[in-house]
Write a protein that holds these residues in place. Sequence first.
Motif, PDB file in Angstrom:
ATOM      1  N   ASN A 140      16.523  55.460  46.859  1.00 49.33           N
ATOM      2  CA  ASN A 140      16.666  56.215  45.691  1.00 49.33           C
ATOM      3  C   ASN A 140      16.716  57.439  45.641  1.00 49.33           C
ATOM      4  O   ASN A 140      17.269  58.193  45.383  1.00 49.33           O
ATOM      5  N   VAL A 141      15.683  57.928  46.776  1.00 49.20           N
ATOM      6  CA  VAL A 141      15.681  59.405  47.432  1.00 49.20           C
ATOM      7  C   VAL A 141      16.880  59.133  47.986  1.00 49.20           C
ATOM      8  O   VAL A 141      17.645  60.738  48.107  1.00 49.20           O
ATOM      9  N   ALA A 142      18.184  58.329  48.888  1.00 52.15           N
ATOM     10  CA  ALA A 142      19.482  59.316  49.445  1.00 52.15           C
ATOM     11  C   ALA A 142      20.169  59.043  48.466  1.00 52.15           C
ATOM     12  O   ALA A 142      20.853  60.636  48.473  1.00 52.15           O
ATOM     13  N   ASN A 143      19.855  57.379  47.150  1.00 55.03           N
ATOM     14  CA  ASN A 143      20.937  57.938  46.428  1.00 55.03           C
ATOM     15  C   ASN A 143      21.376  59.444  45.761  1.00 55.03           C
ATOM     16  O   ASN A 143      22.161  60.059  44.803  1.00 55.03           O
ATOM     17  N   ALA A 144      19.726  59.937  45.435  1.00 52.94           N
ATOM     18  CA  ALA A 144      19.093  60.901  44.686  1.00 52.94           C
ATOM     19  C   ALA A 144      19.971  62.162  45.232  1.00 52.94           C
ATOM     20  O   ALA A 144      20.457  63.190  44.755  1.00 52.94           O
ATOM     21  N   ILE A 145      19.794  62.650  46.619  1.00 52.84           N
ATOM     22  CA  ILE A 145      20.547  63.105  47.819  1.00 52.84           C
ATOM     23  C   ILE A 145      22.247  63.139  47.628  1.00 52.84           C
ATOM     24  O   ILE A 145      22.813  64.115  47.285  1.00 52.84           O
ATOM     25  N   LEU A 146      22.662  62.113  47.792  1.00 53.66           N
ATOM     26  CA  LEU A 146      23.877  61.906  47.234  1.00 53.66           C
ATOM     27  C   LEU A 146      24.458  61.751  45.761  1.00 53.66           C
ATOM     28  O   LEU A 146      25.551  61.804  45.416  1.00 53.66           O
ATOM     29  N   GLY A 147      23.681  61.838  44.937  1.00 55.94           N
ATOM     30  CA  GLY A 147      23.993  62.572  43.386  1.00 55.94           C
ATOM     31  C   GLY A 147      24.159  61.112  42.750  1.00 55.94           C
ATOM     32  O   GLY A 147      24.891  61.339  41.763  1.00 55.94           O
ATOM     33  N   LYS A 148      24.034  60.230  43.199  1.00 56.35           N
ATOM     34  CA  LYS A 148      24.192  58.948  42.966  1.00 56.35           C
ATOM     35  C   LYS A 148      23.627  58.392  41.614  1.00 56.35           C
ATOM     36  O   LYS A 148      23.958  57.935  40.932  1.00 56.35           O
ATOM     37  N   GLU A 149      22.068  58.764  41.888  1.00 52.72           N
ATOM     38  CA  GLU A 149      21.132  58.450  40.889  1.00 52.72           C
ATOM     39  C   GLU A 149      20.211  59.671  40.839  1.00 52.72           C
ATOM     40  O   GLU A 149      19.874  60.559  41.495  1.00 52.72           O
ATOM     41  N   LYS A 150      19.248  59.737  39.303  1.00 51.44           N
ATOM     42  CA  LYS A 150      18.201  59.809  39.575  1.00 51.44           C
ATOM     43  C   LYS A 150      17.229  59.773  39.885  1.00 51.44           C
ATOM     44  O   LYS A 150      16.928  58.401  39.838  1.00 51.44           O
ATOM     45  N   LEU A 151      16.115  60.976  40.539  1.00 49.53           N
ATOM     46  CA  LEU A 151      14.410  60.292  41.234  1.00 49.53           C
ATOM     47  C   LEU A 151      14.160  59.540  40.027  1.00 49.53           C
ATOM     48  O   LEU A 151      13.600  59.823  38.979  1.00 49.53           O
ATOM     49  N   PHE A 152      13.674  58.298  40.567  1.00 52.48           N
ATOM     50  CA  PHE A 152      13.116  57.565  38.760  1.00 52.48           C
ATOM     51  C   PHE A 152      11.174  57.470  39.123  1.00 52.48           C
ATOM     52  O   PHE A 152      10.364  57.212  38.096  1.00 52.48           O
ATOM     53  N   ILE A 153      11.329  58.735  40.006  1.00 56.75           N
ATOM     54  CA  ILE A 153       9.439  59.346  40.171  1.00 56.75           C
ATOM     55  C   ILE A 153       9.518  60.625  40.272  1.00 56.75           C
ATOM     56  O   ILE A 153      10.615  61.432  41.521  1.00 56.75           O
ATOM     57  N   ASP A 154       8.628  61.144  39.536  1.00 53.49           N
ATOM     58  CA  ASP A 154       8.688  62.576  40.026  1.00 53.49           C
ATOM     59  C   ASP A 154       7.889  62.663  41.531  1.00 53.49           C
ATOM     60  O   ASP A 154       6.135  63.072  40.720  1.00 53.49           O
ATOM     61  N   GLY A 155       7.718  63.632  42.054  1.00 53.89           N
ATOM     62  CA  GLY A 155       6.917  64.035  42.776  1.00 53.89           C
ATOM     63  C   GLY A 155       6.131  64.684  42.106  1.00 53.89           C
ATOM     64  O   GLY A 155       4.935  64.250  43.645  1.00 53.89           O
ATOM     65  N   ARG A 156       5.934  65.366  41.694  1.00 57.90           N
ATOM     66  CA  ARG A 156       5.096  66.402  41.391  1.00 57.90           C
ATOM     67  C   ARG A 156       3.696  65.471  40.164  1.00 57.90           C
ATOM     68  O   ARG A 156       2.500  65.845  40.419  1.00 57.90           O
ATOM     69  N   GLU A 157       3.738  64.148  40.522  1.00 62.98           N
ATOM     70  CA  GLU A 157       3.150  63.332  40.108  1.00 62.98           C
ATOM     71  C   GLU A 157       1.677  62.387  40.838  1.00 62.98           C
ATOM     72  O   GLU A 157       0.779  62.069  40.763  1.00 62.98           O
ATOM     73  N   GLY A 158       2.302  63.029  42.145  1.00 64.00           N
ATOM     74  CA  GLY A 158       2.068  62.499  43.112  1.00 64.00           C
ATOM     75  C   GLY A 158       0.261  62.892  42.815  1.00 64.00           C
ATOM     76  O   GLY A 158      -0.855  62.347  43.844  1.00 64.00           O
TER      77      GLY A 158
END
Length: 264
Positions: free
Chosen positions: A186-204
């Motif tokens: 998911n992270v890789a695809n988000a970097i490539l613009g293929k999909e959105k991150l399904f988890i907001d890192g700020r929720e950590g």
Amino acid sequence: FNQRTNCVYRKMKEIVDSGEMGKIRRTNWIITDWYRPQSYYDSGAWRATWGGEGGGVLLNQCPHNLDLWQWICGMPSKVTAFLHNGKWHDIEVEDDVTAYMEFPCGATGCFITSTGDTPGTNRLEILGSKGKVVYENGVITNYKLACDEREFVVEAKDGFSEPDKTVTTTKIPNPELSEHNRVLNNVANAILGKEKLFIDGREGIMGVELADAMLLSTWLDKTVLLPVDDDLYLSELNKRRATSRRKEGTDRIMSLDNSFSDKK
């Protein structure tokens, strides 16, 4: 966040978010299948010390569970915790935890964990006004009430009656793609613009704050309100870091054969 891709917890969140359970009233998680022998803690000088790790089972084994719990049920507003340091091992940090919580919606919760229980338990139970959902031993059991308990309690004429309910069970299959791979893809695809991150890192910070609240509650021997007072927490942690024992690392090479299990 890899556990958020686990089909078990995604299904439980789906049930809770759908509203079919009504208003959450109680949630309990007994997660004690993190058993560790003393050799685990002796394998590194940093392990299970305030100076090297900053905590025990809450900060090492349970970040997954604390994140999932608040992701599904929301963040509590009050925490009262009872942590025991080195109860089952020769360590200076917590290896046995029982925490009671109150949520803004009026629900209550209990979180129990340990690295000293064997055989351990992994049982997550969420009770709502219209039913209950339970996960244990690879099975999700969903109890649906015929009506909201808040309506039934005032309308029922029999002093010992309960609402009718239906019970369904879902056995969770082993996923073909590992949870870690799902997150990385998911992270890789988000970097490539293929999909959105399904988890907001700020929720950590959410799961970390739950652990901090439990630790601070025990250190101060009182109920702690959330959000946690960061300066107070750091001050109390630094007191323990200042007296943290320095232990010599061993030459032992620890086997990692049993380091991962899909039940966790």
